[in-house]
Scaffold this motif. Structure first.
Motif, PDB file in Angstrom:
ATOM      1  N   ASP A 171       0.788  -1.123   0.104  1.00 17.09           N
ATOM      2  CA  ASP A 171      -0.018  -0.136  -0.062  1.00 17.09           C
ATOM      3  C   ASP A 171       0.843   1.098   0.033  1.00 17.09           C
ATOM      4  N   ASP A 172       0.744   2.031  -1.097  1.00 21.15           N
ATOM      5  CA  ASP A 172       1.550   3.374  -1.131  1.00 21.15           C
ATOM      6  C   ASP A 172       0.821   4.466  -0.606  1.00 21.15           C
ATOM      7  N   ARG A 173       0.244   4.362   0.385  1.00 23.17           N
ATOM      8  CA  ARG A 173      -0.454   5.848   1.013  1.00 23.17           C
ATOM      9  C   ARG A 173       0.607   6.354   1.544  1.00 23.17           C
ATOM     10  N   GLN A 174       0.508   7.708   1.522  1.00 25.33           N
ATOM     11  CA  GLN A 174       1.397   8.664   2.070  1.00 25.33           C
ATOM     12  C   GLN A 174       0.842   9.520   3.067  1.00 25.33           C
ATOM     13  N   MET A 175       1.979  10.114   3.862  1.00 27.82           N
ATOM     14  CA  MET A 175       1.454  10.841   5.134  1.00 27.82           C
ATOM     15  C   MET A 175       2.575  12.038   5.064  1.00 27.82           C
ATOM     16  N   ILE A 176       2.142  13.105   5.649  1.00 27.84           N
ATOM     17  CA  ILE A 176       3.200  14.523   5.830  1.00 27.84           C
ATOM     18  C   ILE A 176       3.527  14.507   7.165  1.00 27.84           C
ATOM     19  N   PRO A 177       4.688  14.166   7.143  1.00 29.02           N
ATOM     20  CA  PRO A 177       5.321  13.982   8.858  1.00 29.02           C
ATOM     21  C   PRO A 177       5.182  15.367   9.626  1.00 29.02           C
TER      22      PRO A 177
ATOM     23  N   GLN B 122      17.634 -11.084  -6.596  1.00 27.78           N
ATOM     24  CA  GLN B 122      17.084 -11.188  -8.213  1.00 27.78           C
ATOM     25  C   GLN B 122      15.634 -11.716  -8.538  1.00 27.78           C
ATOM     26  N   ARG B 123      15.130 -12.622  -7.341  1.00 28.11           N
ATOM     27  CA  ARG B 123      14.080 -13.237  -7.604  1.00 28.11           C
ATOM     28  C   ARG B 123      12.607 -12.418  -6.804  1.00 28.11           C
ATOM     29  N   VAL B 124      12.927 -11.228  -6.199  1.00 27.77           N
ATOM     30  CA  VAL B 124      12.145 -10.522  -5.418  1.00 27.77           C
ATOM     31  C   VAL B 124      11.919  -9.304  -5.999  1.00 27.77           C
ATOM     32  N   GLN B 125      10.416  -9.120  -6.308  1.00 33.16           N
ATOM     33  CA  GLN B 125      10.183  -7.619  -6.864  1.00 33.16           C
ATOM     34  C   GLN B 125       9.143  -7.066  -6.167  1.00 33.16           C
ATOM     35  N   SER B 126       9.275  -5.868  -6.122  1.00 31.10           N
ATOM     36  CA  SER B 126       8.149  -5.114  -5.445  1.00 31.10           C
ATOM     37  C   SER B 126       7.421  -4.136  -6.207  1.00 31.10           C
ATOM     38  N   PHE B 127       6.135  -4.029  -6.031  1.00 23.71           N
ATOM     39  CA  PHE B 127       5.222  -3.212  -6.485  1.00 23.71           C
ATOM     40  C   PHE B 127       4.321  -2.289  -5.552  1.00 23.71           C
ATOM     41  N   THR B 128       3.708  -1.401  -6.012  1.00 23.78           N
ATOM     42  CA  THR B 128       2.668  -0.671  -5.067  1.00 23.78           C
ATOM     43  C   THR B 128       1.350  -0.958  -5.436  1.00 23.78           C
ATOM     44  N   PHE B 129       0.472  -0.425  -4.567  1.00 21.27           N
ATOM     45  CA  PHE B 129      -0.913  -0.837  -4.837  1.00 21.27           C
ATOM     46  C   PHE B 129      -1.498  -0.138  -5.899  1.00 21.27           C
TER      47      PHE B 129
ATOM     48  N   MET C 179      -2.836  -1.928 -13.279  1.00 25.64           N
ATOM     49  CA  MET C 179      -2.875  -3.144 -13.741  1.00 25.64           C
ATOM     50  C   MET C 179      -4.576  -3.879 -13.941  1.00 25.64           C
ATOM     51  N   LEU C 180      -5.151  -3.606 -13.091  1.00 27.24           N
ATOM     52  CA  LEU C 180      -6.664  -3.964 -13.159  1.00 27.24           C
ATOM     53  C   LEU C 180      -7.401  -3.375 -13.586  1.00 27.24           C
ATOM     54  N   ASN C 181      -7.179  -1.996 -14.041  1.00 24.97           N
ATOM     55  CA  ASN C 181      -8.009  -1.146 -14.943  1.00 24.97           C
ATOM     56  C   ASN C 181      -7.557  -1.473 -16.530  1.00 24.97           C
ATOM     57  N   ARG C 182      -6.479  -2.228 -16.849  1.00 24.03           N
ATOM     58  CA  ARG C 182      -6.062  -2.652 -17.925  1.00 24.03           C
ATOM     59  C   ARG C 182      -6.842  -4.047 -18.437  1.00 24.03           C
TER      60      ARG C 182
ATOM     61  N   GLY D  46      -7.990  -0.222  -1.918  1.00 26.13           N
ATOM     62  CA  GLY D  46      -8.841  -1.298  -2.252  1.00 26.13           C
ATOM     63  C   GLY D  46      -8.439  -2.209  -3.334  1.00 26.13           C
ATOM     64  N   ALA D  47      -7.261  -2.316  -3.754  1.00 28.05           N
ATOM     65  CA  ALA D  47      -6.722  -2.875  -4.803  1.00 28.05           C
ATOM     66  C   ALA D  47      -6.680  -4.486  -4.526  1.00 28.05           C
ATOM     67  N   VAL D  48      -6.516  -4.829  -3.296  1.00 26.34           N
ATOM     68  CA  VAL D  48      -6.121  -6.036  -2.894  1.00 26.34           C
ATOM     69  C   VAL D  48      -7.746  -6.954  -3.023  1.00 26.34           C
ATOM     70  N   ARG D  49      -8.651  -6.212  -2.389  1.00 31.16           N
ATOM     71  CA  ARG D  49      -9.889  -6.709  -2.526  1.00 31.16           C
ATOM     72  C   ARG D  49     -10.479  -6.775  -3.928  1.00 31.16           C
ATOM     73  N   ARG D  50     -10.169  -5.756  -4.888  1.00 30.05           N
ATOM     74  CA  ARG D  50     -10.556  -6.129  -6.160  1.00 30.05           C
ATOM     75  C   ARG D  50      -9.854  -7.088  -6.951  1.00 30.05           C
ATOM     76  N   PHE D  51      -8.512  -7.212  -6.829  1.00 29.03           N
ATOM     77  CA  PHE D  51      -7.609  -8.209  -7.351  1.00 29.03           C
ATOM     78  C   PHE D  51      -8.031  -9.672  -6.892  1.00 29.03           C
ATOM     79  N   LEU D  52      -8.541  -9.691  -5.655  1.00 26.69           N
ATOM     80  CA  LEU D  52      -8.852 -11.067  -5.326  1.00 26.69           C
ATOM     81  C   LEU D  52     -10.428 -11.575  -5.730  1.00 26.69           C
ATOM     82  N   SER D  53     -11.144 -10.533  -6.164  1.00 32.52           N
ATOM     83  CA  SER D  53     -12.310 -10.533  -6.807  1.00 32.52           C
ATOM     84  C   SER D  53     -12.487 -10.767  -8.339  1.00 32.52           C
ATOM     85  N   GLU D  54     -11.249 -10.094  -9.061  1.00 31.33           N
ATOM     86  CA  GLU D  54     -11.510 -10.225 -10.533  1.00 31.33           C
ATOM     87  C   GLU D  54     -10.488 -11.094 -11.054  1.00 31.33           C
TER      88      GLU D  54
END
Length: 917
Positions: free
Chosen positions: A489-495, A529-536, A542-545, A586-594
């Motif tokens: 989850d790439d939510r941000q805050m202002i410290p 080399q076999r670990v990759q990171s992405f944001t929500f 990706m889900l919108n495509r 909400g990307a996780v819930r949508r991904f698990l659904s779709e």
């Protein structure tokens, strides 16, 4: 003249004799201090104000408030630019707090008016310098970078161990004191009995949990920790009194109206506050209560009547402060603090259009309702500091005018200021000095941020395996050959006020920690080399495509999300919460659904770094593992990674209801129906082996249970109902005595006013009733006590809860020696009954054989065999009693076995006679 001189001498003697007594009874220091304070200084003590930035020079707004207006305290926050959270923040904060206290010292050198044309100096009184414990998702518990990243309240609650709450409180108290902060607005004692995932009023991880008793236990321990960690130099003011757990909207929007009576509030929302103020240990007492503006319908019984927000309602607030658990605390100096009076909920309550803000009315009504201190924050219609400061100064001037013209208002001010002065004296000792308030900015960095290992231990204890129900069902940890794809989850805050936004949880935090702990430089279990990171956000994109086509292994990196998913062996989601499906959260819930088909054959893991209740049953069923982590702070990220590699047992359990795994907190905190509840004679457990008790008819029998545990393996909450049932089976009489638990143990006392057999059973729903003790009570003789050893019951089916936590450790209560089985011995009545039945059988056998024409010797032989058989039957009865099998049948069992023993040999002889014919 002689009489006159004698009288003068006697008066002088009397005065001289009373002088030492007066010297032995000095004036209350707070009263003495108050008597030296001019009205303006007294009024200023009532207010805690916010201010912008860090400037404390003569041209600054805060200089004006402290030196000229004599404000009593300030509230620091990153949002207002007081805490920069850039560079050496601990040194910056320590410098600021010292400067603020020095302004209060300088103000004491400037005379204040006390009457027409007269002035006087006011004594130096240190400021309250407050911070608010972090309440929003992702914010540190202490909003100051460089301090130890403390566990969230819910993480502490998930350990079910008050010791962890105390440790966290000790760290907070020590580090706040090192920074010069002497007032903590926290912890929050709100009870999250009904989670509201997706609601703006969702308390999330800011609550210790959903059970009032356990929230109270954790809150008391945390308060004790802050007091001990700061050595009594940090005051603790928990909120949001009387509780926001049932609120359906946040204070940033509108005042909530909750339909509950005062009696209902005492059962849930108020219970943690009452546990703290009513605690028998002074260190667990809060120094104040942070009063929240929340309304109640039916508060005093009238279902159709609503209170004003409690902060402004004298009847409602005074009813709360007069409760038996609160009144003694209040009389001993506990203060009521009105939470931020300028929040939008308050502004909308007084003017729904939000066109104007009657700051004078708001402050006066909050004070007259019973609050001792008022927090003036956002104290204007707009958000500009100029309007805020003007309203603060106008309010102070208004209060000074009321103090001078209204005797009842003056008395109310003096009453509140006395409480405030007594609290400040508790923090700083019997006299105030400038040196006691100053902090060395050059050394503070060595005093804070040094307790990471203690927090790491709490983080590991909090980790909860939500699904599957057993660790045995988890997939094996990753191997170097497996590909791991992580979505964060790439939510941000202002410290801080002027800081750039930063992620709550770094998109590479899990991957970096995984490589550090298990990569080539560590155990070699992970290939970087076999670990990759992405944001929500990338996942949502990706889900919108349209779904991507499979990509061959030879495709070079970096790869798009769809390609990485196609190749992945592991898919890991790092969640904070689950917002709207159109948002990144909400990307996780949508991904698990779709796109659940894209996870076929892969190991799918979700780490809940926020509250654990955002996924539903269908979504959880698609996961290989679902972990509750409860905080995005670095120690918890590391605990999550270690959990993935099964480094430690999972001892945490959700402190709130999680409907997605059918985990109902109310049911989980009920007594475990699979347990056996032992019953012991006597009161408190003593060390060593106690002497067996001697109990006679007419004595008071005191009983106690062993520790009764809930379905998670922890002691049941205090107040759990337990029934002791006393049964006289021979008379058909039964009596029930109800008791409630304390520390998981229930006690009851009953007078033994009858003789005969007494069975003592215990029941704690849903634990079934079972006989635990038997007594044989005879007039003038010591009672015979026989404990009943229960037959082992089959293991209850596993509940959908995580593995039980072993904390807090509960030592098994040793069974007193008094309850051990006494040597078996025949009672006189039983023996006589057996002999009589055997003799009757023998005579009947002799007569029967003689009547049938048998010889005298054969008839006598038959009677003797019948007598021996009867005695054998009686001995069999005694043996079975010794094994605990026939005692419930009493004398009936003796009669039956003796008769059978008598009849068997007689029947054999008669059968033989018939065959010889």
């Amino acid at each position: 003249m002689r009489r006159f001189l004698t009288g003068v001498f006697l008066i002088a003697l009397l005065v001289g004799s009373l002088a030492p007594v007066a010297a032995q009874q000095p004036m209350d220091p707070a009263v003495a201090l108050l008597s030296r304070m001019p009205p303006a200084a007294r009024v200023g003590q009532l207010f805690i104000a916010t201010f912008p930035g860090t400037d404390t020079t003569e041209t600054s707004a805060i200089y004006d408030l402290i030196v000229n207006e004599r404000i009593g305290g300030v509230l620091l926050s990153p949002e207002n630019g007081n805490i920069l959270n850039e560079g050496d923040t601990p040194a910056q904060v320590a410098t600021l707090t010292s400067q603020l206290q020095h302004l209060a010292w300088d103000a004491a050198q400037i005379p204040l008016p006390i009457a027409e044309g007269k002035t006087a100096l006011s004594p130096f009184v240190p400021l309250f310098i407050a911070v608010r414990q972090g309440e929003r998702m992702g914010l540190p518990v202490l909003p100051i970078s460089g301090t130890t990243p403390l566990p969230s309240p819910m993480a502490i609650g998930a350990t079910w161990n008050p010791t962890n709450a105390e440790v966290a409180g000790q760290i907070a108290g020590a580090e706040l004191d090192a920074l010069g902060i002497n007032l903590l607005l926290g912890p929050m004692l709100d009870v999250l009995d009904t989670p509201r995932p997706g609601s703006a009023a969702d308390l999330g991880t800011s609550s210790f949990g959903g059970d009032p008793f356990w929230v109270g236990q954790m809150g008391r321990a945390y308060i004790r920790g802050v007091h001990t960690g700061s050595e009594g130099r940090v005051a603790v003011v928990p909120g949001h009194f009387p509780g926001l757990g049932a609120a359906d909207r946040p204070l940033s929007e509108e005042v909530s109206t909750v339909q509950k009576s005062l009696e209902q509030l005492k059962q849930i929302e108020l219970a943690p506050f009452l546990a703290a103020t009513g605690s028998g240990e002074a260190l667990e007492h809060p120094d104040g209560l942070l009063v929240a503006p929340i309304r109640y319908r039916g508060f005093l019984g009238n279902l159709y009547a609503s209170t004003k927000p409690v902060t402004f309602d004298p009847q409602a607030l005074q009813s709360l402060l007069a409760l038996p658990e609160v009144a003694p605390w209040r009389e001993s100096g506990g203060i009521a603090v009105a939470d931020e009076l300028g929040v939008r909920a308050v502004r909308r309550f007084y003017d729904p259009s939000e066109q104007r803000f009657n700051h004078l009315r708001v402050a006066q009504e909050a004070f007259l309702a019973g609050n001792d201190m008022l927090i003036l924050s956002h104290f204007a219609t707009g958000d500009d500091w100029e309007s805020h400061m003007a309203n603060v100064k106008a309010t102070l001037a208004f209060f000074r005018e009321k103090y001078a013209s209204d005797p009842s208002f003056q008395a109310r001010v003096d009453e509140a200021v006395l409480r405030i002065l007594r609290l400040k004296l508790r923090l700083y000792g019997s006299r105030f000095t400038l040196n006691a308030t100053q902090r060395d900015a050059d050394v503070v960095a060595q005093q804070v941020g040094r307790s990471g290992e203690a927090v790491a231990s709490i983080a590991r204890a909090a980790v909860t395996l939500l699904s599957p129900p057993s660790p045995d069902l988890l997939p094996d940890p990753p191997t170097p050959e497996e590909r791991i794809v992580i979505f964060t989850d790439d939510r941000q805050m202002i410290p801080c006020a002027n800081c750039a936004p930063v992620p709550v949880l770094s998109p590479t935090a899990l991957a970096d920690t995984m490589v550090r702990l298990y990569g080539p430089q560590a155990t070699g279990q992970v290939s970087p080399q076999r670990v990759q990171s992405f944001t929500f956000s990338e996942l949502l994109d990706m889900l919108n495509r349209p779904p991507a086509t499979p990509v061959p292994e030879s495709t070079p990196v970096p790869q798009p999300v769809a390609t990485a998913l196609e190749r992945a062996d592991w898919v890991i989601f790092a969640m904070l919460d689950a917002g709207d499906r159109a948002s990144p959260s909400g990307a996780v819930r949508r991904f698990l659904s779709e796109r659940a088909d894209a996870l076929r054959g892969k190991k799918v893991v979700v780490f809940a770094f926020g509250a654990p209740y955002y996924l539903d049953t269908t979504e959880i069923a698609k996961l290989s593992a679902y972990f509750g982590i409860y905080s995005p702070m670095p120690p918890f990220v590391e605990a999550a990674v270690r959990a993935l590699f099964a480094e430690f047992p999972f001892t945490g359990a959700p402190p709130v209801t999680v409907s997605g795994i059918n985990y109902n907190l109310t049911q989980q905190t009920q007594p475990d129906p699979g347990q056996t509840i032992p019953v012991f004679i006597g009161g408190e457990e003593t060390s060593g082996t106690p002497e067996p008790p001697t109990i006679y008819q007419g004595d008071n029998l005191r009983l106690r249970t062993g520790v009764i545990v809930d379905r998670n393996g922890h002691p049941v909450p205090d107040g759990t109902l337990v029934e002791f049932i006393f049964t006289y089976p021979q008379e058909g009489l039964e009596r029930t005595v109800q008791a409630t638990t304390r520390g998981g143990v229930a006690e009851a006392t009953v007078t033994l006013d009858r003789t005969g057999q007494l069975q003592i059973s215990v029941r704690a729903e849903p634990v079934p009733r079972a006989v635990r003790l038997e007594m044989d009570i005879r007039p003038g003789e010591p009672a015979v006590i026989i404990p009943i050893t229960p037959t082992p019951s089959p293991e209850p089916p596993p509940t959908p809860s995580p593995a039980p936590s072993p904390t807090p450790e509960i030592e098994p209560t040793p069974e007193p020696a008094a309850s051990e089985r006494p040597p078996d011995r025949a009672r006189g009545a039983d023996l006589m009954q057996g002999l009589m039945i055997a003799l009757v059988g023998a005579v009947a056998g002799y007569a029967s054989l003689w009547k049938r024409g048998q010889s005298l010797s054969r008839a006598m032989k038959g009677g003797l065999q019948a007598l021996i058989g009867g005695l054998v039957g009686y001995l069999l009865f005694l043996a079975l009693v010794g094994l605990g099998q026939l005692r419930p049948f009493g004398d009936v069992g003796a009669a039956i076995l003796t008769a059978v023993g008598t009849a068997v040999p007689l029947a054999v002889l008669l059968l033989q006679r018939e065959r010889t014919r």
